[in-house]
Scaffold this motif. Structure first.
Motif, short mmCIF file in Angstrom:
data_model
loop_
_atom_site.label_atom_id
_atom_site.label_comp_id
_atom_site.label_asym_id
_atom_site.label_seq_id
_atom_site.Cartn_x
_atom_site.Cartn_y
_atom_site.Cartn_z
N LEU A 17 0.86 -1.18 0.00
CA LEU A 17 0.00 0.00 0.00
C LEU A 17 0.90 1.24 0.00
O LEU A 17 2.06 1.17 0.43
CB LEU A 17 -0.91 0.01 1.23
N GLY B 265 0.31 6.89 2.77
CA GLY B 265 -1.10 6.88 3.14
C GLY B 265 -2.03 7.27 2.03
O GLY B 265 -3.25 7.43 2.25
N PRO C 258 -4.43 7.10 -1.31
CA PRO C 258 -5.46 6.11 -1.65
C PRO C 258 -4.96 5.17 -2.74
O PRO C 258 -4.03 5.50 -3.48
CB PRO C 258 -6.62 6.97 -2.15
N SER D 4 -4.87 -2.64 5.39
CA SER D 4 -4.00 -1.59 5.93
C SER D 4 -3.39 -2.01 7.26
O SER D 4 -2.24 -1.65 7.57
CB SER D 4 -4.79 -0.28 6.10
N LEU E 14 0.46 -1.62 6.62
CA LEU E 14 0.89 -0.29 7.05
C LEU E 14 1.22 -0.28 8.54
O LEU E 14 0.43 -0.79 9.35
CB LEU E 14 -0.20 0.75 6.75
N LEU F 170 -0.86 6.26 10.13
CA LEU F 170 -0.80 5.99 8.69
C LEU F 170 -2.01 5.20 8.23
O LEU F 170 -2.57 5.46 7.15
CB LEU F 170 0.49 5.22 8.38
N GLN F 171 -2.42 4.24 9.05
CA GLN F 171 -3.62 3.48 8.70
C GLN F 171 -4.85 4.38 8.64
O GLN F 171 -5.70 4.24 7.73
CB GLN F 171 -3.84 2.36 9.72
N PHE G 10 -4.69 6.51 5.47
CA PHE G 10 -5.03 5.69 4.31
C PHE G 10 -6.54 5.48 4.20
O PHE G 10 -7.14 5.68 3.14
CB PHE G 10 -4.31 4.34 4.42
N ASN H 1 -8.36 8.79 3.36
CA ASN H 1 -8.22 9.18 1.96
C ASN H 1 -9.18 8.40 1.07
O ASN H 1 -9.83 8.96 0.18
CB ASN H 1 -6.79 8.94 1.49
N ASN H 2 -9.29 7.10 1.30
CA ASN H 2 -10.18 6.28 0.48
C ASN H 2 -11.64 6.62 0.74
O ASN H 2 -12.45 6.66 -0.19
CB ASN H 2 -9.91 4.80 0.74
N TYR I 115 2.53 12.64 4.93
CA TYR I 115 1.39 11.91 4.40
C TYR I 115 0.87 12.59 3.13
O TYR I 115 0.92 13.82 3.00
CB TYR I 115 0.24 11.85 5.41
#
Length: 632
Positions: free
Chosen positions: A370, A374, A376, A456, A460, A465-466, A469, A472-473, A577
């Motif tokens: 991934l 972070g 997407p 994640s 990750l 960071l998780q 991520f 963002n998605n 990030y």
């Protein structure tokens, strides 16, 4: 007195004597008459004996003459068909090209009637005449069939449907005078054929000829559109999602509708109403076979590119189903064969729904890395693009999802039969259709986000960071919902998406608990100097610090040092990030809401601990607020 009496008696006596004398004469006369009668009777017997044989012979002669007359009449009746055959043969052998068509068909009519009369007479002597008339009638009918064929072939030149479609012109039909001639010929051929066959036949020669010639015309005219439908399905980019309207199937369907309706207008004046239901499907059968073949080729292409070109399948279902309904409405025919040609694609499209879900799950699970910043994954954008694309096919999707049942797409066993013909109702995108799509899209998004979250955690490091991520998605999902037709369809999913946003934010904020913990200290509420509840209070940092023991001061200094280290590390991470625009501003606000109140309170109490040297207090309240604001 005596003398007169005697005189009277004497007179009467004389009269009596006269009467007796007359009686004697009468007796004699009677005897003579009796003798004459006896002689006459004897003579009559002699005459009867002589004339009797002559009279009998006369009666026999009369009977014989009558029989002879009847035989002559029968011979005339036997010879009449032969004579008529000779008369009609001259006309029929000459052919309709040398004899006016009306006269030629009148001759055929007379021949047909004569043949019917002979068959009804059932005389063995007429069998030869029946055979000869049948042969003659067959010859004449064949010649008419050839004329029928020639007239049709004169207008059998193929057309280019695209010309009529693009210019919105009606497709050409046969001229009125030709329709009239064809109708006349067809009627006579059908009557003659019925008389010759003497059985219930399914197809007359003119029906067969019409279906053959006009069917070939339809097939050849539509061949370019069929080829274009296959050609335009070929992919130039392997992973490109099919774009609505780029395949020629829509134009192909327009061409079929236009040319089929024109053909229906041609055949209706030629054939009787009872024949329409036979001639029309038979005429269209060859071109329908090519249409079915084209759909099979497209189905093969869709199956090979199911994840990107299933949308072509949805488009075909909508276009072809609409075509079948429109033709059935206007002609009463062809709905079943067209619907049957669609079955393979309907099955493929039904299978695509669970496979799209499985593909989403599988693509997440097969990710081996991934983005370390972070950012997407492209899968999120791809998934949302597919859902956005689906909104353009709500009609066919409604039908497909209805056949699967609500939620049936989530299992591999959800492949119920779709052999039923679609109706207008099944393509009515009402509340049920929208609700089914909303449920499917919700399942798709839940599959995507839940698997991304799991992945994640595996790939990750660090909750921050998780959280970034996932945030963002989620942001991309939300953005693409709001910027498309999905917003009106996925209103029911908004609460679930908000839960995902909160979950992602909470995950991101977990590392920020560490600096926050350094800003917490113990306050003893039973000591003097306790701030009053309620109204505003002024914190005297110098006084508070002065009241601290050396150990407490060292503890405060350690907290400040640890805060600065943790805070700056998190700031550095945050800046590394890759954040979506809305995620950046949202997380900045969330961090500010957590850190700023705690730091402001802590600063108010202990900022005098380093006497303004900045050794422990690196940020005043305004500097911290500015720094946190810079996160956005």
């Amino acid at each position: 007195m005596v003398a007169p009496r005697k005189a009277a008696l004497a007179e009467e006596s004389a009269e009596v004597e006269v009467l007796f004398a007359n009686m004697e004469k009468l007796k004699g006369l009677t005897k003579r008459i009796q003798g004459s009668l006896n002689r006459l009777e004897t003579s009559g017997k002699n005459v009867q004996d002589a004339i009797g044989p002559i009279y009998g012979n006369t009666q026999k002669l009369q009977t014989t003459n009558s029989n002879i007359d009847r035989i002559i009449e029968a011979i005339d009746r036997i010879r009449e068909p032969l004579d008529q055959r000779n008369r009609e043969e001259r006309i029929i052998r000459a052919g309709p090209r040398k004899v006016p068509l009306q006269d030629y068909m009148a001759s055929l009519d007379r021949t047909t009637q004569a043949l019917a009369d002979l068959r009804r007479s059932n005389l063995r002597s007429n069998q030869q005449a029946v055979a000869e008339l049948s042969t003659l009638l067959k010859t004449g009918t064949k010649q008419l069939e050839e004329i029928f064929r020639e007239i049709l072939q004169e207008d059998a030149r193929t057309v280019e449907p695209l010309h009529y479609i693009t210019k919105q012109l009606p497709f050409p039909t046969l001229a009125e005078d030709r329709l009239s001639r064809l109708r006349l010929i067809s009627a006579h051929v059908s009557a003659s054929f019925a008389q010759m066959s003497q059985t219930d036949v399914r197809e007359t020669p003119t029906e067969r000829i019409y279906a053959e010639i006009r069917g070939d015309y339809l097939t050849k005219s539509l061949s370019n559109l069929a080829a274009a439908s296959v050609t335009t399905a070929r992919k130039t980019t392997a992973d490109a999602i099919y774009r609505q309207g780029t395949n020629a199937i829509g134009t192909y369907a327009q061409g079929i509708e236009g040319i089929y309706l024109a053909e229906y207008d041609n055949l209706c004046p030629i054939f009787s109403r009872e024949e329409w239901a036979k001639v029309y499907p038979s005429t269209c059968q060859s071109s329908l076979n090519e249409f079915t073949k084209t759909l099979r080729e497209l189905n093969t292409h869709i199956q090979k590119n199911l994840m990107t070109d299933c949308f072509l399948g949805y488009e075909i279902i909508e276009i072809v189903s609409t075509l079948s309904i429109r033709l059935e409405t206007k002609t009463g025919e062809l709905k079943r064969p067209i619907a049957d040609s669609l079955k393979p694609i309907r099955e493929t499209c039904k299978a695509s729904l669970p496979k799209l879900l499985e593909d989403t799950r599988s693509r997440v699970q097969t990710l081996i890395a991934l983005p370390m910043d972070g950012g997407p994954v492209s899968l999120t954008n791809d998934t949302m693009t597919k859902l956005q694309t689906m909104t353009g096919y709500l009609s066919p999707l409604s039908s497909i999802m209805t056949s699967l049942g609500d939620g049936g797409w989530s299992t591999s066993s959800a492949s119920t039969s779709s052999t039923s013909i679609p109706t207008i109702k099944s393509f009515d995108v009402g509340a049920d259709g929208r609700q089914l799509f909303a449920h499917y899209a919700s399942d798709m998004l839940e599959t995507l986000l839940s698997n991304l979250e799991i992945k994640s955690r595996t790939l990750l490091k660090g909750r921050g960071l998780q959280g970034v991520f996932l945030s963002n998605n989620v942001a991309i999902v939300d953005r693409m919902i709001r910027s498309s037709e999905l917003q009106a369809l996925l209103g029911s999913y908004a609460p679930k998406l908000e839960l995902w946003r909160k979950k992602a934010t909470a995950t991101y904020l977990e590392p920020w608990r560490e600096p926050s913990a350094y800003l917490l200290d113990v306050q003893y509420t039973n000591r003097s100097g306790r701030p009053h509840s309620g109204g505003a209070t002024t914190t005297d940092s110098a006084q508070i610090v002065k009241g601290l023991s050396s150990k407490d001061k060292d503890a405060i200094k350690e907290k400040l040092k640890n805060f600065n280290t943790s805070f700056e590390e998190l700031l550095s991470r945050h800046k590394s990030y890759k954040l979506e625009r809305e995620v950046r501003s949202q997380l900045a606000r969330d961090v500010q809401n957590v850190i700023e109140p705690l730091y402001g309170r802590f600063w108010d109490r202990y900022h005098e601990i380093d006497k303004g040297k900045g050794k422990y207090i690196k940020y005043d309240k305004s500097q911290l607020a500015s720094t946190l604001a810079g996160l956005g």
